[in-house]
Design an enzyme around this catalytic site. Structure first.
Site, PDB file in Angstrom:
ATOM      1  N   ASP A   1      27.864  51.408  31.951  1.00 36.64           N
ATOM      2  CA  ASP A   1      28.659  50.290  31.787  1.00 36.64           C
ATOM      3  C   ASP A   1      28.981  50.016  30.766  1.00 36.64           C
ATOM      4  OD1 ASP A   1      29.369  47.487  31.829  1.00 36.64           O
ATOM      5  OD2 ASP A   1      27.840  47.155  33.346  1.00 36.64           O
ATOM      6  N   HIS A   2      30.350  49.967  30.286  1.00 34.66           N
ATOM      7  CA  HIS A   2      30.885  49.787  28.957  1.00 34.66           C
ATOM      8  C   HIS A   2      30.428  48.374  28.335  1.00 34.66           C
ATOM      9  CE1 HIS A   2      32.582  51.503  25.478  1.00 34.66           C
ATOM     10  NE2 HIS A   2      33.364  52.291  26.189  1.00 34.66           N
ATOM     11  N   ARG A   3      29.954  47.402  29.242  1.00 33.08           N
ATOM     12  CA  ARG A   3      29.698  46.052  28.777  1.00 33.08           C
ATOM     13  C   ARG A   3      28.166  45.865  28.001  1.00 33.08           C
ATOM     14  NH1 ARG A   3      29.971  42.747  34.477  1.00 33.08           N
ATOM     15  NH2 ARG A   3      28.809  44.723  34.741  1.00 33.08           N
TER      16      ARG A   3
END
Length: 509
Positions: free
Chosen positions: A479-481
């Protein structure tokens, strides 16, 4: 004198609102004991045997095998108390189609006072046990019964408007599996004088006073997402309980009421019939049970999570040799999956950003203190992800034993909801399918998944010379968040280093 009591599908926990009847364990006329399993149902989480809280003779069953029932729908009726002859007579009457004093889904056929007297009288035939997640429960406190004229959207001070509620697939199935009394009460009379103003007024007015009779959080969320005031909906469930079908029907009515009148479209040309032997429609497979749960979770993951994938090839020759040495030393055999799990746990200790989840409502990243490691398992029921709790505190032997236990339970369809929930990171060994790489979808609400391809001999430069080595491809979807590529790359590189040189783990043991 025997009394006929109704047993309804209990709350199965984990936010589940329906279950599919897989197999009846009793037939009409059978004598059942208190807390004896009477039906096997399949939910989106697991297969469950549901015990009946009453002891007596089964007089009726609701729903055939393969039927999906909502929580709170009648499962069966049991004649309790009285003499054996009375019980047998009731069972025979039900088996032959004769009517019995069975309470309907919307309430009892007798008065509220007689209901309470009957409930008090049968306390000795009722177990009162509470099984966590599912099973029997003690008699609930009675609520004031509210008589409703219609389960549709509540009436307002304006004249009746368009309340023709055409059921969706879910509501149709619920109505078909419910008793006749409940089915007939689930459709409201239609009116052809719908207008946007009258529909808006119906939503804005308050028809119910006090708490809204809703149990399921999914029903509340459905209404909240569509802006529907649940105080304006009349439930068709027991004692006015609002079911998902009621909300769907109300939303259908409002959508039709506020939709602008579309201009008359020109008549479409006639469709030429397909030649004989050409299929005009494909097979339709319902998305329900495990398949439906997987579809919902993966769709939500793709919708909410901005995922990215990185991968690397690694020389697993030393890891395979270390495993062979461990197993040759005696004692329980160590699985390759257990060694990979140990590597993952230590990598997550160095990169805790990947052992987290995102609270979208609060816009916060929640870093989790323990690693509960899920692993993808293909079963006859479909893909499931059992979870090894507290994987960081387990040895390789303990991980091997737990993987074996959960895998066998998955094959036997015996996993419990607790076995399938609570994961924080997933290990996906798709190499068992004979493939090298993949870009897996993250198991929502986790933040990452490590994929492991097949380990096969390949040409590899080892110590400056070309050699045949055991090579595996590792992929990390994250998850790039929760982190950037540097963190994800560092995690994957550490895993690859441990695979190539297992002695690297000695620095962190």
């Amino acid at each position: 004198m025997a009394r006929v009591l109704e047993f309804k599908l209990p709350d199965l926990g984990e936010g589940l609102t329906e279950a599919e009847i897989v197999r009846w364990l009793v037939a009409v006329g059978d004598v059942v004991a208190i807390d004896q399993p009477v039906v096997e149902v399949e939910t989106a989480k697991a297969m469950v045997e549901v015990p009946c809280p009453y002891g007596g003779v089964v007089t009726a069953r609701y729903g055939e095998e393969g039927t999906e029932l909502p929580v709170g729908a009648p499962l069966l009726t049991v004649a309790v108390g009285g003499t054996d002859a009375d019980a047998g007579g009731n069972g025979a009457a039900a088996a032959s189609g004769a009517s019995a004093p069975v309470p309907s889904a919307s309430g009892s056929s007798a008065s509220g006072a007689s209901d309470e007297a009957a409930a008090s009288a049968v306390s000795s035939e009722y177990s009162g046990n509470v099984l966590v997640g599912y099973g029997t429960a003690g008699p609930a406190a009675r609520r004031r019964r509210v008589r409703h004229e219609s389960p549709a959207v509540a009436r307002t001070s304006e004249p009746a408007t368009a309340t023709a509620l055409t059921g969706t697939a879910g509501s149709t199935a619920s109505a078909a599996s419910a008793p006749p009394a409940a089915a007939s009460a689930s459709v409201a009379p239609a009116s052809a004088t719908a207008s946007p103003a009258s529909a808006s007024a119906r939503v804005g007015a308050g028809a119910h006073e006090g708490p809204v009779p809703v149990i399921s959080p999914l029903v509340r969320k459905l209404a909240r997402d569509r802006g529907l005031d649940l105080r304006e909906v009349r439930g068709s469930g027991p004692e006015g309980l609002i079911l998902r079908a009621d909300v769907e029907l109300a939303l259908t009515a409002l959508d039709r009421a506020v939709a602008p009148q579309a201009p008359q479209a020109p008549q479409a040309p006639a469709v030429v019939a397909a030649p004989a032997g050409v299929a005009t429609a494909g097979e339709r497979v319902p998305l329900r049970g495990v398949r439906g749960a997987v579809a919902d979770k993966l769709s939500r993951s793709r919708t909410e999570i901005p995922d990215a994938t990185c991968w690397v090839d690694a020389d697993a020759t030393e890891l395979m040799a270390a495993r062979s040495a461990m197993n040759a030393a005696g004692g329980p055999k160590i699985s390759l999956l257990a060694l990979l799990a140990r590597i993952c746990v230590h990598a997550l200790a160095r990169f805790p950003e990947l052992n987290s989840t995102v609270d979208t409502a609060a816009r916060e990243i929640v870093r989790l203190p323990a690693v509960h490691l899920g692993f993808a398992a293909q079963t006859p029921r479909g893909l499931v992800v059992p979870v090894v709790k507290d994987a960081g505190a387990r040895t390789a032997e303990s991980l091997t034993a737990e993987f074996a236990r959960l895998t066998e339970s998955a094959r036997q369809s015996a996993l419990t909801p607790a076995d399938l929930t609570g994961g924080t990171f997933t290990l996906n060994n798709y190499g068992v399918f004979g493939v090298d790489g993949s870009t897996p979808i993250i198991n929502h609400p986790e933040a990452a998944m490590l994929g492991v391809g097949r380990i096969i001999p390949k040409p590899w430069v080892h110590q400056g010379e070309l050699a045949v080595r055991q090579v595996v491809q590792l992929s990390l979807t994250f998850d790039h968040r929760v982190c950037d590529g540097g963190t994800a790359g560092g995690f994957l590189r550490y895993v690859a280093d441990c695979v190539e040189q297992p002695a690297v783990l000695l620095r962190t043991l």
